[in-house]
Each structure stands twice: as C-alpha cells, then as structure tokens.
Design an enzyme around this catalytic site. Structure first.
Site, mmCIF file in Angstrom:
data_model
loop_
_atom_site.group_PDB
_atom_site.id
_atom_site.type_symbol
_atom_site.label_atom_id
_atom_site.label_comp_id
_atom_site.label_asym_id
_atom_site.label_seq_id
_atom_site.Cartn_x
_atom_site.Cartn_y
_atom_site.Cartn_z
ATOM 1 N N HIS A 107 56.507 -14.541 15.730
ATOM 2 C CA HIS A 107 56.310 -13.282 16.451
ATOM 3 C C HIS A 107 56.041 -13.521 17.937
ATOM 4 O O HIS A 107 56.214 -12.618 18.752
ATOM 5 C CB HIS A 107 55.130 -12.494 15.873
ATOM 6 C CG HIS A 107 55.268 -12.153 14.428
ATOM 7 N ND1 HIS A 107 56.302 -11.378 13.944
ATOM 8 C CD2 HIS A 107 54.513 -12.478 13.345
ATOM 9 C CE1 HIS A 107 56.169 -11.232 12.625
ATOM 10 N NE2 HIS A 107 55.097 -11.890 12.243
ATOM 11 N N HIS A 121 47.945 -12.340 26.484
ATOM 12 C CA HIS A 121 46.687 -11.904 25.884
ATOM 13 C C HIS A 121 45.859 -13.114 25.481
ATOM 14 O O HIS A 121 46.379 -14.028 24.828
ATOM 15 C CB HIS A 121 46.939 -11.051 24.643
ATOM 16 C CG HIS A 121 47.623 -9.760 24.927
ATOM 17 N ND1 HIS A 121 48.280 -9.028 23.951
ATOM 18 C CD2 HIS A 121 47.758 -9.049 26.082
ATOM 19 C CE1 HIS A 121 48.778 -7.932 24.489
ATOM 20 N NE2 HIS A 121 48.489 -7.925 25.779
ATOM 21 N N THR A 161 47.311 -5.249 18.957
ATOM 22 C CA THR A 161 48.634 -4.652 19.185
ATOM 23 C C THR A 161 49.668 -5.085 18.155
ATOM 24 O O THR A 161 50.848 -4.768 18.289
ATOM 25 C CB THR A 161 49.155 -4.976 20.601
ATOM 26 O OG1 THR A 161 49.346 -6.392 20.704
ATOM 27 C CG2 THR A 161 48.177 -4.513 21.662
ATOM 28 N N THR A 162 49.234 -5.824 17.146
ATOM 29 C CA THR A 162 50.097 -6.193 16.028
ATOM 30 C C THR A 162 49.377 -5.840 14.729
ATOM 31 O O THR A 162 48.146 -5.754 14.704
ATOM 32 C CB THR A 162 50.418 -7.704 16.035
ATOM 33 O OG1 THR A 162 49.191 -8.453 15.992
ATOM 34 C CG2 THR A 162 51.206 -8.085 17.272
ATOM 35 N N HIS A 166 53.834 -11.793 25.240
ATOM 36 C CA HIS A 166 54.793 -10.755 24.852
ATOM 37 C C HIS A 166 55.850 -10.692 25.948
ATOM 38 O O HIS A 166 55.530 -10.761 27.137
ATOM 39 C CB HIS A 166 54.091 -9.405 24.707
ATOM 40 C CG HIS A 166 53.022 -9.394 23.653
ATOM 41 N ND1 HIS A 166 53.270 -9.042 22.344
ATOM 42 C CD2 HIS A 166 51.698 -9.701 23.721
ATOM 43 C CE1 HIS A 166 52.144 -9.129 21.638
ATOM 44 N NE2 HIS A 166 51.184 -9.526 22.453
ATOM 45 N N HIS A 212 48.457 -15.772 23.564
ATOM 46 C CA HIS A 212 49.859 -15.621 23.202
ATOM 47 C C HIS A 212 50.530 -14.712 24.218
ATOM 48 O O HIS A 212 49.866 -14.126 25.072
ATOM 49 C CB HIS A 212 49.994 -15.049 21.787
ATOM 50 C CG HIS A 212 49.347 -13.712 21.625
ATOM 51 N ND1 HIS A 212 48.015 -13.558 21.286
ATOM 52 C CD2 HIS A 212 49.822 -12.446 21.783
ATOM 53 C CE1 HIS A 212 47.711 -12.274 21.239
ATOM 54 N NE2 HIS A 212 48.798 -11.575 21.531
#
Length: 310
Positions: A88, A141, A225-226, A117, A115
């Site tokens: 992801h 993040h 957010t996941t 995005h 991680h």
C-alpha cells in the site's frame, strides 16, 4: 419453516458480515478502493471525524498552546531500522528512542514508522490533505503512539496516536536533496510487496525534513487515513512543504509495484478529503504573525516593482 428460513438468513448474514469485515482494502480497484472503505470497514471509515481533510487557512483558529515541538532521535540515522513495501505504501520503521513532545501535545509520543502517499508522477497531486483546496505531489506521515502504550491497537482505544503530516512539493532547484536521493536509491530493493531492506541508512529523518518550517502547523482531531480508519488521532499538518526535485517524486510512481511480474505499479496511494463536519482546525500561527509575514512579502514585491519601473 419460517423459523428455519430465519436461521438460514441469520447464518448467511453472519457469513457475509464476517467476509466483509475481513475484506482487503486497496487503492487501485473499484471493488476495494477508498470509495468502498465505508462499506468494507463501516465501524470507523464512515465516521464523522475522518481524515484527511482540506485545510482552509482563513477558517483556522489560532491556539496559543501550539508551541514548538521537541524532536528527540530525529537526527540519528541509526534510528531508522527497516524499509519495506507494504503493498500500500513505502514504509520505514523506527528503532526505539525516537520521540516528540511539546507542540500542544499532552504527553510524550514515540515514533513507530513513517510512510508516504503519492499520485502518478510529479505533474499530478497525490497528497491526502489539501491546503486551500490545493493538493501536493506527495505527503509523508510519521506515526507516533503515547509512550505508555505497547502498540497501535492499544493506543487507538485511548486516543493515544499522534501523526505528523508533511506536504511534499516539487521545486525546480533545491539546495540539498541528497537525503531524498539516497532514499529513492533504495527503492529498487523493495520494488515488490513484502520486500524489505535493512542496512545502515545514509540519512536521518531530520535530513528528509530539513526544508520544513516546523513552527508553523495545523492541528485537528481526525482518524487514520487507511482502514480501519480508527478515529481519535491527533493530527499535526505542517504548512510549509518538503521541497524535492520532480525526479524524486517520479521514482515512487515508477519503481514501486503492487505486482512486478505483471508490471502493475503502486500509484495513486491516497484517500480523498473527508467532510470536516463540526470540527475546528487550529493553527500555531496567529493572525497578526501571518499578516506581518504576508505584509513583508507584499512589501518586497512592491519594492521590486518600483525598482523595475525606474
């Protein structure tokens, strides 16, 4: 007969909800993408305090308690433990001893991982949060939990998660991008899901954040957010972005895969903004300080225009 049908219906419903609850989420399919998360994980993903959000600067409220952060262990490359492709995102796990305090937080938080995005290259946006309706090519993040908690599952039950969010923007010239160049040079080692890289890191987390003005930030109450989109997360989103070259952003969109054998790249790894509802977004910058800074900028522009007309 009706009783048997009722039992059968209940069993089918139970099986259905069990399968639904265990369903895998994704970014790249209509069946499991962000629009389906409220159905796949309805407990929180359909909540009223979801993240990310759009931050309208003029609607934020100054909070004098949002003082400077104290970052501990951020400058030590040895605190970066492991990089991996989670399927992801690209994630880097921390060793023990990386913490934040201050910044209006009510306790010390320990960093677990960071991680990223991203979208599909440097020419499109891929950030999760937006600022005044505008997105950025990437967002980073850093996930922390309260020091007294053993793991995320324990911390989330007691609002013990704090996430630092950093926009990543593209600049034509960057003073020093060496840390980010070192970062993306590792990506070929984790191009496929579940691949890991564990060696001495040539950079620290502070090296990646060196272009950020860490005293200007926004604060609000939101969620992961996941999935499972658990709420009760203390969000800090920094106003000024990390600056990198377009080549850095493009590396994430071209060298990280969901399935390398079929050449399916990991792209558009972000959730769209959610409704703010009744929440308030706070800012560490007072209206006077912001006006003064903007006034100085406008004054410099005016001086330049006058100079050009002479």
């Amino acid at each position: 007969m009706a009783f048997i049908l009722s039992l059968f219906g209940a069993a089918v419903f139970s099986i259905f909800t069990t399968v639904l609850a265990s369903s895998e989420w994704c970014y790249n399919s209509d069946d499991c993408g962000p629009e389906e998360w409220p159905n796949i994980h309805p407990l929180f993903c359909s909540g009223n305090e979801q993240s990310p959000i759009n931050i309208e600067v003029v609607e934020t409220k100054w909070n004098s308690s949002l003082t400077n952060f104290c970052f501990s262990g951020y400058s030590d490359p040895r605190k970066l433990h492991l990089m991996k492709n989670t399927g992801h995102s690209v994630q880097v796990d921390f060793a023990d001893g990386v913490t934040i305090s201050g910044g209006g937080l009510n306790e010390t938080f320990k960093a677990l991982q960071f991680h990223l995005h991203w979208g599909n290259g440097s020419s499109v946006y891929g950030s999760e949060h937006t600022l005044n309706g505008c997105g950025f090519p990437m967002e980073m993040h850093i996930l922390h939990i309260g020091e007294k908690f053993a793991n995320v599952s324990e911390a989330i039950k007691q609002n013990g998660i704090a996430v630092l969010g950093f926009f990543i923007d593209v600049a034509t010239t960057v003073d020093n991008n060496q840390a980010w160049e070192d970062f993306v040079n590792i990506l070929p080692n984790i191009s496929s899901p579940d691949e890991k890289w564990q060696n001495a890191f040539p950079f620290s987390i502070s090296d990646l954040l060196q272009s950020v003005q860490k005293t200007k930030y926004f604060r609000y109450r939101g969620s992961l957010t996941t999935p499972t989109c658990d709420e009760g997360v203390t969000w800090t989103v920094f106003e000024k972005p990390i600056l990198v070259t377009h080549k850095i952003v493009d590396k994430f969109a071209t060298e990280v895969f969901i399935n390398k054998s079929t050449n399916v790249r990991l792209v558009n790894t972000y959730r769209h903004v959610q409704k703010l509802n009744k929440r308030t977004v706070f800012t560490s910058t007072s209206a006077f300080a912001r006006f003064k800074a903007e006034g100085q900028t406008m004054a410099l522009v005016a001086i330049c225009l006058i100079w050009l007309t002479l």
